[in-house]
Design a protein around this motif. Structure first.
Motif, PDB file in Angstrom:
ATOM      1  N   GLU A  75      80.776 105.703  11.522  1.00 16.61           N
ATOM      2  CA  GLU A  75      80.571 106.533  12.711  1.00 16.61           C
ATOM      3  C   GLU A  75      80.675 108.018  12.363  1.00 16.61           C
ATOM      4  OE1 GLU A  75      83.068 105.156  15.916  1.00 16.61           O
ATOM      5  OE2 GLU A  75      82.589 103.054  15.495  1.00 16.61           O
ATOM      6  N   LEU A  76      81.776 108.413  11.760  1.00 19.73           N
ATOM      7  CA  LEU A  76      81.937 109.803  11.340  1.00 19.73           C
ATOM      8  C   LEU A  76      81.245 110.090  10.014  1.00 19.73           C
ATOM      9  CD1 LEU A  76      85.673 110.298  12.345  1.00 19.73           C
ATOM     10  CD2 LEU A  76      83.647 111.105  13.566  1.00 19.73           C
ATOM     11  N   ARG A  77      80.952 109.040   9.247  1.00 19.12           N
ATOM     12  CA  ARG A  77      80.196 109.139   7.996  1.00 19.12           C
ATOM     13  C   ARG A  77      80.857 110.126   7.018  1.00 19.12           C
ATOM     14  NH1 ARG A  77      75.165 106.649   8.654  1.00 19.12           N
ATOM     15  NH2 ARG A  77      74.091 108.009   7.169  1.00 19.12           N
ATOM     16  N   LEU A  78      82.190 109.968   6.912  1.00 22.84           N
ATOM     17  CA  LEU A  78      83.036 110.714   5.975  1.00 22.84           C
ATOM     18  C   LEU A  78      83.231 112.187   6.342  1.00 22.84           C
ATOM     19  CD1 LEU A  78      81.849 109.320   2.494  1.00 22.84           C
ATOM     20  CD2 LEU A  78      83.439 108.309   4.140  1.00 22.84           C
ATOM     21  N   GLU A  79      82.808 112.603   7.508  1.00 20.98           N
ATOM     22  CA  GLU A  79      82.942 114.007   7.904  1.00 20.98           C
ATOM     23  C   GLU A  79      83.871 114.136   9.104  1.00 20.98           C
ATOM     24  OE1 GLU A  79      79.417 116.737   6.933  1.00 20.98           O
ATOM     25  OE2 GLU A  79      78.497 115.043   7.974  1.00 20.98           O
ATOM     26  N   ALA A 111      73.451 108.390   2.168  1.00 21.69           N
ATOM     27  CA  ALA A 111      73.130 108.909   0.837  1.00 21.69           C
ATOM     28  C   ALA A 111      74.287 109.758   0.317  1.00 21.69           C
ATOM     29  CB  ALA A 111      71.845 109.741   0.895  1.00 21.69           C
ATOM     30  N   HIS A 112      74.355 109.850  -0.994  1.00 26.67           N
ATOM     31  CA  HIS A 112      75.397 110.654  -1.624  1.00 26.67           C
ATOM     32  C   HIS A 112      75.143 112.134  -1.363  1.00 26.67           C
ATOM     33  CE1 HIS A 112      78.237 112.245  -4.452  1.00 26.67           C
ATOM     34  NE2 HIS A 112      77.324 112.624  -5.324  1.00 26.67           N
ATOM     35  N   ASP A 113      76.173 112.804  -0.872  1.00 26.56           N
ATOM     36  CA  ASP A 113      76.152 114.257  -0.685  1.00 26.56           C
ATOM     37  C   ASP A 113      77.348 114.798  -1.455  1.00 26.56           C
ATOM     38  OD1 ASP A 113      77.295 116.739   0.787  1.00 26.56           O
ATOM     39  OD2 ASP A 113      75.235 116.637   1.494  1.00 26.56           O
ATOM     40  N   ALA A 114      77.107 115.522  -2.520  1.00 27.70           N
ATOM     41  CA  ALA A 114      78.176 115.912  -3.438  1.00 27.70           C
ATOM     42  C   ALA A 114      79.280 116.691  -2.739  1.00 27.70           C
ATOM     43  CB  ALA A 114      77.593 116.719  -4.592  1.00 27.70           C
ATOM     44  N   ARG A 115      78.912 117.638  -1.887  1.00 29.60           N
ATOM     45  CA  ARG A 115      79.931 118.456  -1.215  1.00 29.60           C
ATOM     46  C   ARG A 115      80.755 117.615  -0.255  1.00 29.60           C
ATOM     47  NH1 ARG A 115      81.081 119.979   3.411  1.00 29.60           N
ATOM     48  NH2 ARG A 115      79.217 118.950   4.218  1.00 29.60           N
ATOM     49  N   ARG A 116      80.081 116.903   0.625  1.00 29.75           N
ATOM     50  CA  ARG A 116      80.788 116.099   1.631  1.00 29.75           C
ATOM     51  C   ARG A 116      81.677 115.044   0.984  1.00 29.75           C
ATOM     52  NH1 ARG A 116      76.869 112.158   3.844  1.00 29.75           N
ATOM     53  NH2 ARG A 116      77.517 111.163   1.892  1.00 29.75           N
ATOM     54  N   ASP A 117      81.148 114.351  -0.002  1.00 33.12           N
ATOM     55  CA  ASP A 117      81.873 113.227  -0.581  1.00 33.12           C
ATOM     56  C   ASP A 117      83.086 113.693  -1.388  1.00 33.12           C
ATOM     57  OD1 ASP A 117      79.955 111.657   0.616  1.00 33.12           O
ATOM     58  OD2 ASP A 117      78.699 111.580  -1.174  1.00 33.12           O
ATOM     59  N   ARG A 118      82.930 114.776  -2.119  1.00 36.33           N
ATOM     60  CA  ARG A 118      84.096 115.289  -2.843  1.00 36.33           C
ATOM     61  C   ARG A 118      85.168 115.751  -1.862  1.00 36.33           C
ATOM     62  NH1 ARG A 118      86.218 116.885  -7.631  1.00 36.33           N
ATOM     63  NH2 ARG A 118      84.437 116.092  -8.810  1.00 36.33           N
ATOM     64  N   TYR A 119      84.773 116.409  -0.803  1.00 34.73           N
ATOM     65  CA  TYR A 119      85.750 116.861   0.190  1.00 34.73           C
ATOM     66  C   TYR A 119      86.507 115.667   0.768  1.00 34.73           C
ATOM     67  CZ  TYR A 119      87.739 119.251   4.237  1.00 34.73           C
ATOM     68  OH  TYR A 119      88.619 119.767   5.165  1.00 34.73           O
ATOM     69  N   PHE A 120      85.786 114.599   1.102  1.00 31.69           N
ATOM     70  CA  PHE A 120      86.435 113.422   1.691  1.00 31.69           C
ATOM     71  C   PHE A 120      87.394 112.768   0.702  1.00 31.69           C
ATOM     72  CE2 PHE A 120      86.625 108.808   2.025  1.00 31.69           C
ATOM     73  CZ  PHE A 120      87.226 108.677   3.265  1.00 31.69           C
TER      74      PHE A 120
END
Length: 250
Positions: A75-79, A111-120
């Motif tokens: 739902e929030l998709r890691l954000e 999909a992989h998003d480098a900024r979002r995924d590292r932050y999470f």
């Protein structure tokens, strides 16, 4: 030792004779297998007292893997999920030392998003130092290997494979986490003896390399998971006596 079990501790009728000891379903399950994945945490929160009760009802060696809630991953998709993540981690801490691993299963569309995924994952790591495995289902996550290694996060080896690089363990090599969903009919099909014997060899390899190793059968819809887990335990114990915890009752 590996951690071998199923996604949930439901005891299907066809294997009831394998679990004749008294107690709750979880207690009976834990008499034969040494790990379980709490898949229900994905769908709904559990009270801290529930986690504490589960932890108190299993043997010392038993370990739980817990799947992150879908509100975080789907739902929030890691954000913007810090509040939900803190609530979840506060609940599962009541498993105590029997908390073995966190599982982060992502939606196929993410999909992989480098900024979002590292932050999470950095936020997750600030609050949880234990084992973490991620099961991505979008091919773009093939580029996430360096980030996962840097943050000591394993990439799940999934069956059936969703993209070229997810059929084998990846990410941080200190943790290996197999999730077997059933082939050819996902969530239903059982694995053949040949597949299980090949899997036992792979588990022995990661165990021998010093990696914490998990093997979870998620082909639970028709009850095949229990049969596969019990069969793999028997064959692995016979072939590799040091691979599994000897305190499990046969």
């Amino acid at each position: 030792m590996i951690h071998l079990g199923c996604a949930g501790w439901s005891l299907s009728r066809q294997y009831a004779d394998e679990f004749l000891q008294p107690g709750s379903h979880l207690q009976r399950y834990a008499g034969r297998l040494d790990a379980v994945e709490i898949n229900s945490a994905f769908y709904r929160p559990h009270r801290p007292a529930t986690y504490a009760r589960w932890a108190a009802s299993v043997p010392e060696h038993f370990r739980f893997s817990v799947k992150l809630p879908r509100v975080i991953t789907h739902e929030l998709r890691l954000e913007n999920c810090e509040v939900a993540l803190d609530a979840f981690l506060g609940q599962i801490q009541h498993l105590g030392y029997r908390l073995g691993c966190l599982l982060v299963q992502l939606p196929p569309s993410l999909a992989h998003d480098a900024r979002r995924d590292r932050y999470f994952f950095e936020a997750l790591r600030r609050h949880h130092a234990g084992p973490v495995a991620v099961e991505p289902r979008h091919a773009s996550w093939q580029a996430a290997g360096p980030m996962l290694t840097d943050l000591c996060i394993a990439q799940v080896a999934a069956s059936p494979s969703r993209f070229a690089a997810d059929a084998q363990p990846a990410g941080w090599p200190g943790l290996v986490y197999w999730r077997l969903h059933g082939v050819p009919r996902i969530y239903h099909s059982e694995y053949s003896q040949q597949c299980l014997l090949q899997l036992a060899e792979r588990l022995q390899c990661s165990h021998g390399a010093g990696a914490e190793t998990w093997c979870i059968f998620d082909n639970t819809a028709s009850g095949a998971a229990l049969g596969n887990a019990l069969a793999l335990r028997r064959w692995a114990s016979a072939t590799y006596p040091s691979l599994l915890d000897e305190t499990i009752h046969e």
